[in-house]
Enzyme design. Sequence first.
Site, mmCIF file in Angstrom:
data_model
loop_
_atom_site.group_PDB
_atom_site.id
_atom_site.type_symbol
_atom_site.label_atom_id
_atom_site.label_comp_id
_atom_site.label_asym_id
_atom_site.label_seq_id
_atom_site.Cartn_x
_atom_site.Cartn_y
_atom_site.Cartn_z
ATOM 1 N N LYS A 1 -105.316 12.532 1.492
ATOM 2 C CA LYS A 1 -104.978 13.561 0.506
ATOM 3 C C LYS A 1 -106.180 13.913 -0.375
ATOM 4 C CE LYS A 1 -103.025 16.156 -2.395
ATOM 5 N NZ LYS A 1 -101.762 16.746 -2.618
ATOM 6 N N CYS B 1 -104.604 19.577 -9.125
ATOM 7 C CA CYS B 1 -104.924 18.871 -7.874
ATOM 8 C C CYS B 1 -106.405 18.950 -7.555
ATOM 9 C CB CYS B 1 -104.135 19.478 -6.725
ATOM 10 S SG CYS B 1 -102.390 19.595 -7.097
HETATM 11 N N1 SAJ Z 1 -109.822 28.850 -5.794
HETATM 12 C C1 SAJ Z 1 -111.017 29.547 -5.818
HETATM 13 N N2 SAJ Z 1 -111.468 30.087 -4.651
HETATM 14 C C2 SAJ Z 1 -110.789 29.962 -3.475
HETATM 15 C C3 SAJ Z 1 -109.580 29.245 -3.454
HETATM 16 C C4 SAJ Z 1 -109.117 28.700 -4.648
HETATM 17 O O1 SAJ Z 1 -111.675 29.688 -6.858
HETATM 18 O O2 SAJ Z 1 -111.248 30.504 -2.477
HETATM 19 C C5 SAJ Z 1 -109.309 28.254 -7.051
HETATM 20 C C6 SAJ Z 1 -107.943 28.790 -7.477
HETATM 21 O O3 SAJ Z 1 -108.077 29.999 -8.176
HETATM 22 C C7 SAJ Z 1 -107.443 27.650 -8.331
HETATM 23 C C8 SAJ Z 1 -108.022 26.429 -7.643
HETATM 24 O O4 SAJ Z 1 -109.078 26.878 -6.840
HETATM 25 O O5 SAJ Z 1 -107.974 27.716 -9.651
HETATM 26 C C9 SAJ Z 1 -107.026 25.664 -6.795
HETATM 27 O O6 SAJ Z 1 -106.212 26.576 -6.072
HETATM 28 P P1 SAJ Z 1 -105.845 26.388 -4.529
HETATM 29 O O7 SAJ Z 1 -105.033 27.550 -4.132
HETATM 30 O O8 SAJ Z 1 -107.068 26.116 -3.769
HETATM 31 O O9 SAJ Z 1 -105.054 25.030 -4.499
HETATM 32 P P2 SAJ Z 1 -103.788 24.408 -5.286
HETATM 33 O O10 SAJ Z 1 -104.331 23.548 -6.379
HETATM 34 O O11 SAJ Z 1 -102.784 25.405 -5.642
HETATM 35 O O12 SAJ Z 1 -103.187 23.504 -4.119
HETATM 36 C C10 SAJ Z 1 -104.033 22.554 -3.487
HETATM 37 C C11 SAJ Z 1 -103.833 22.679 -1.958
HETATM 38 N N3 SAJ Z 1 -104.827 21.878 -1.264
HETATM 39 C C12 SAJ Z 1 -105.585 22.385 -0.275
HETATM 40 O O13 SAJ Z 1 -105.533 23.524 0.079
HETATM 41 C C13 SAJ Z 1 -106.513 21.425 0.396
HETATM 42 C C14 SAJ Z 1 -102.414 22.264 -1.602
HETATM 43 O O14 SAJ Z 1 -102.254 22.263 -0.185
HETATM 44 C C15 SAJ Z 1 -102.117 20.864 -2.152
HETATM 45 O O15 SAJ Z 1 -100.788 20.478 -1.872
HETATM 46 C C16 SAJ Z 1 -102.284 20.931 -3.660
HETATM 47 O O16 SAJ Z 1 -103.653 21.273 -3.934
HETATM 48 C C17 SAJ Z 1 -101.947 19.595 -4.256
HETATM 49 O O17 SAJ Z 1 -100.877 19.499 -4.891
HETATM 50 O O18 SAJ Z 1 -102.705 18.633 -4.067
#
Ligand code: SAJ
Length: 420
Positions: free
Chosen positions: A216, A270
């Site tokens: 994870k 996360c």
């Molecule tokens: N973000 C960026 N650029 C991107 C993608 C995301 O700046 O290209 C930012 C988002 O705006 C946000 C942050 O990253 O601030 C996190 O967003 P996210 O959509 O990447 O992830 P979370 O936190 O909503 O969910 C993540 C997911 N993990 C992965 O994709 C590896 C999800 O599958 C997990 O279940 C979750 O963390 C968790 O609970 O651990």
Amino acid sequence: MTNAQQQFNDVCVVGLGYIGLPTAAFIASKGIKVTGVDVNPAFVETINKGEVPFVEPGFDEMLKDVVNRGLLTARFDQIEADAYIVCVPTPFKGENHEVDTKFINSAIDAMAPHLRPGALVVLESTSPPGTTRAMADYILEKRPDLAVGDDEENAIFVAHCPERVLPGQIMEEMENNDRVVGGLTPRATELARNLYSTFCTAELLTTDATTAEMAKLTENSFRDVNIAFANELSLICDRLGIDVWELIELANHHPRVNILQPGPGVGGHCIAVDPWFIVSATPEEAKIVKMARDVNDGKPQWVINKVVDAMEGLESPVVAALGIAFKNDIDDLRESPSLNIVRQLAEENPKADIRVVEPNVDELPESLAELSNIQKQDLDDAVEAADIVLLLVNHKEILAFDTSKLGSKTVIDTKGVWSV
Ligand code: SAJ
């Protein structure tokens, strides 16, 4: 009912947040009686009315259905059950970013008196390697009459099954994402696998608890490192006068390149947290993981500097700050870089008049509401009043905005979604 469903008559899910509540509802939707436990009275009350206490597209209907059918009930205290799923927060504490297990421990304090031999306890909260083992030790401290070991008399079974769903896509991902299941013993792995197979139709990959914990952390660090690369590129391109969004689009046409998107920083509970658990466990080795955290944590200050530059020469600049959630189309403000940007801007620039647009919340959080130069406004009014339009989150309402209304205002688009 399948065999797996018959194996569990009563399931208790501890912690009814963004993950625990949907997990409880999915299990209940398969006809299994689920008790959801939460220490927040407002959550318990709302859930028992069949209402979702947060924004998650498509989830309202499922929750209403399982509550109305009496399959899911929320309460404050724990009960005797065949299986427990612990979905409480695991924040970090102190400068070394070590995990704070106080919520796990208090969940176990409340669970221990109800545990009976044969029960399964699954830790679903994201945790550093060794946390599941430590949780089992804590259970045995409270209940020395129980044991962890497949052949022991009075055995309970303890496993880790980290969640993987993406907030905003939970209805699809809860059922269809492959999952990693790792028990402290082979029987614990098997039981946990059976429990999750009641509602997860994808692959359930089995391993030991420590590898499951690390899997994870690895997934979220992988994403953090990749976002850090995109954020670093945005700084490089700004310096070189190159449009980073166009650059990434072009580079991503290479068959083996897939760069993520820059933004105002990385938020949520996360991706901005979990990599620290790797750093605190192995500070000497985890160089890239730490560097990625530092790059992503540095991005909000870079955005603030851009706004401060744009405000120069304006007596009392009006700034429309679009979005304070940690990402698009949700109401979750935890660890939100956008929210922190808005707060810091307001605090450090008392003459700035900041209009916050956030379609997913009714009221501003206390940390913003207490500042006199911040107010909440709707999108059209905020943009009309603004000298500077600061796009922080790509909510659907903001994407749909008619950019011809921006006129000659200064636009700082941290998500690169408006072609202005
Ligand atoms: N973000 C960026 N650029 C991107 C993608 C995301 O700046 O290209 C930012 C988002 O705006 C946000 C942050 O990253 O601030 C996190 O967003 P996210 O959509 O990447 O992830 P979370 O936190 O909503 O969910 C993540 C997911 N993990 C992965 O994709 C590896 C999800 O599958 C997990 O279940 C979750 O963390 C968790 O609970 O651990």
